[in-house]
Design a protein around this motif. Structure first.
Motif, PDB file in Angstrom:
ATOM      1  N   PHE A  40       0.807  -1.123   0.142  1.00 58.00           N
ATOM      2  CA  PHE A  40      -0.456   0.162  -0.233  1.00 58.00           C
ATOM      3  C   PHE A  40       1.250   0.811  -0.124  1.00 58.00           C
ATOM      4  CE2 PHE A  40      -1.900   3.634   2.576  1.00 58.00           C
ATOM      5  CZ  PHE A  40      -3.138   3.682   1.971  1.00 58.00           C
ATOM      6  N   GLN A  44       0.827   4.170  -3.024  1.00 60.97           N
ATOM      7  CA  GLN A  44       0.568   5.182  -2.362  1.00 60.97           C
ATOM      8  C   GLN A  44       1.832   6.572  -2.879  1.00 60.97           C
ATOM      9  OE1 GLN A  44      -3.081   6.662  -2.237  1.00 60.97           O
ATOM     10  NE2 GLN A  44      -2.867   3.477  -1.770  1.00 60.97           N
ATOM     11  N   ARG A  61      -2.720  10.810  -7.512  1.00 66.27           N
ATOM     12  CA  ARG A  61      -3.498  11.041  -6.528  1.00 66.27           C
ATOM     13  C   ARG A  61      -2.656  12.683  -5.980  1.00 66.27           C
ATOM     14  NH1 ARG A  61      -2.945   8.143  -0.140  1.00 66.27           N
ATOM     15  NH2 ARG A  61      -4.030  10.608   1.206  1.00 66.27           N
ATOM     16  N   ARG A 121     -19.743  -3.739   3.232  1.00 66.82           N
ATOM     17  CA  ARG A 121     -18.653  -5.040   2.733  1.00 66.82           C
ATOM     18  C   ARG A 121     -17.281  -4.484   3.045  1.00 66.82           C
ATOM     19  NH1 ARG A 121     -17.092  -5.126  -2.767  1.00 66.82           N
ATOM     20  NH2 ARG A 121     -18.891  -3.380  -3.626  1.00 66.82           N
ATOM     21  N   SER A 126     -14.211  -6.977   3.582  1.00 69.26           N
ATOM     22  CA  SER A 126     -13.965  -7.443   2.286  1.00 69.26           C
ATOM     23  C   SER A 126     -12.422  -7.796   1.683  1.00 69.26           C
ATOM     24  CB  SER A 126     -15.252  -7.879   1.406  1.00 69.26           C
ATOM     25  OG  SER A 126     -15.090  -6.915   0.359  1.00 69.26           O
ATOM     26  N   TYR A 141      -8.167  12.187   9.542  1.00 65.30           N
ATOM     27  CA  TYR A 141      -7.263  12.348   8.563  1.00 65.30           C
ATOM     28  C   TYR A 141      -8.574  11.273   7.289  1.00 65.30           C
ATOM     29  CZ  TYR A 141      -5.381   9.134   4.596  1.00 65.30           C
ATOM     30  OH  TYR A 141      -5.201   9.212   3.138  1.00 65.30           O
ATOM     31  N   ALA A 191     -10.122  11.380   3.969  1.00 62.87           N
ATOM     32  CA  ALA A 191      -9.775  10.236   2.923  1.00 62.87           C
ATOM     33  C   ALA A 191     -11.508  10.130   2.644  1.00 62.87           C
ATOM     34  CB  ALA A 191      -9.579   9.145   3.524  1.00 62.87           C
ATOM     35  N   VAL A 206      -7.641   9.433  -6.171  1.00 58.84           N
ATOM     36  CA  VAL A 206      -8.347   8.588  -7.329  1.00 58.84           C
ATOM     37  C   VAL A 206      -7.661   7.379  -7.250  1.00 58.84           C
ATOM     38  CG1 VAL A 206     -10.554   9.173  -9.263  1.00 58.84           C
ATOM     39  CG2 VAL A 206      -7.891  10.086  -9.307  1.00 58.84           C
ATOM     40  N   GLY A 207      -6.082   8.075  -7.016  1.00 55.04           N
ATOM     41  CA  GLY A 207      -5.058   7.130  -6.561  1.00 55.04           C
ATOM     42  C   GLY A 207      -5.009   6.355  -7.989  1.00 55.04           C
ATOM     43  N   GLY A 208      -4.880   5.010  -8.112  1.00 58.87           N
ATOM     44  CA  GLY A 208      -5.114   4.170  -9.002  1.00 58.87           C
ATOM     45  C   GLY A 208      -5.562   3.981 -10.182  1.00 58.87           C
ATOM     46  N   MET A 264     -12.637   2.743  -3.764  1.00 61.29           N
ATOM     47  CA  MET A 264     -13.433   3.089  -3.160  1.00 61.29           C
ATOM     48  C   MET A 264     -14.687   3.977  -3.695  1.00 61.29           C
ATOM     49  SD  MET A 264     -12.326   2.498  -0.582  1.00 61.29           S
ATOM     50  CE  MET A 264     -13.757   3.589   0.607  1.00 61.29           C
ATOM     51  N   LEU A 312     -13.979   3.390  12.979  1.00 60.39           N
ATOM     52  CA  LEU A 312     -12.271   3.162  12.314  1.00 60.39           C
ATOM     53  C   LEU A 312     -11.726   3.723  13.837  1.00 60.39           C
ATOM     54  CD1 LEU A 312     -13.163   3.260   8.811  1.00 60.39           C
ATOM     55  CD2 LEU A 312     -12.845   0.531  10.089  1.00 60.39           C
TER      56      LEU A 312
END
Ligand code: HEC
Ligand code: HEC
Length: 193
Positions: free
Chosen positions: A56, A60, A69, A123, A126, A148, A152, A162-164, A169, A188
């Protein structure tokens, strides 16, 4: 297509060359002002990195370096990193002890319960695992900073992150409203890691 090639290259080099933890620790000194000592952040809207999956962290940093990103703070940082630096930094931070739930930050039990319900209905585990410790390209969320996490989730919802380019997500947050995002972040952040 280009991105697939890039992924393959990162994975291949990750296997080929062993990471240098000492070099990662030395390089990580430049990250301390924002991400904290040993990767436990004390700074608003800035994530803890400690205990994140190695993969990860590598992805990133590549996303920031290529600009997929966006972050005015992280893009200039990542622009200076070579592939070896990324490998070593990711190995170093993933080997640090994950953050603990801040004992001073009192949990709102109703909000925790609401967040748990949204998580169960969508989920999250998962991909992020039952204990939210993450795996491979999927981040640890347990005991991450609440501000944070909320930022996010809102960034995914608004399409700012959008990252990759994998829509995982974006699809997840699509049906959720802001109250759901707040509840998730609270739940969380109070989950023991
Ligand atoms: C000037 C402050 C600053 C410095 C220095 C900095 N970062 Fe960051 N970093 C941030 C912020 C703020 C974010 C959150 C960006 C966003 O809003 O999505 C971030 C995000 C990240 C992420 C994504 C983590 C996640 O959970 O999504 C990684 C990985 C990261 N930084 C690694 C590093 C490394 C490695 C260094 C040192 C080489 C470093 N950063 C130095 C401010 C900083
Ligand atoms: C299909 C797999 C999948 C599901 C389901 C999923 N996630 Fe994710 N999540 C990911 C991946 C992959 C990333 C990394 C995104 C990227 O690379 O930009 C991520 C990133 C995140 C982040 C950013 C964390 C950070 O450190 O930057 C948060 C917060 C998050 N997910 C929360 C959730 C929540 C809450 C749910 C359930 C409502 C959920 N996710 C469901 C795969 C998933």
């Amino acid at each position: 297509m280009k991105l697939v090639v890039l992924f393959a290259a990162v994975l291949a080099t990750g296997v080929a060359a062993a990471a240098d933890l000492a070099a990662g620790a030395a390089k990580a000194q430049t990250c301390v002002p924002c991400h904290g000592p040993a990767g436990i952040s004390q700074v608003a809207e800035t994530p803890s990195l400690a205990g994140q999956p190695d993969g990860f962290l590598q992805w990133q940093l590549v996303f920031f370096r290529t600009g997929t990103r966006k972050s005015p703070l992280m893009q200039p940082m990542a622009a200076t990193l070579k592939d070896d630096d990324i490998r070593n930094l990711a190995a170093y931070f993933s080997a640090q002890k994950p953050p603990r739930v801040d004992p001073a930050a009192k949990a709102d039990e109703a909000l925790v319960a609401a967040g748990r319900k949204v998580a169960q209905g969508n989920r999250c585990t998962s991909c992020h695992k039952d204990d939210f410790s993450g795996a491979q390209a999927t981040p640890r969320l347990a005991a991450q900073r609440e501000d944070y996490l909320l930022k996010a989730l809102r960034d995914f919802k608004a399409g700012r992150r959008v990252g990759g380019g994998v829509a995982a997500m974006a699809d997840v947050v699509y049906p959720l409203v802001d109250d759901d995002l707040r509840a998730l972040a609270h739940f969380l952040a109070h989950m023991p890691s």
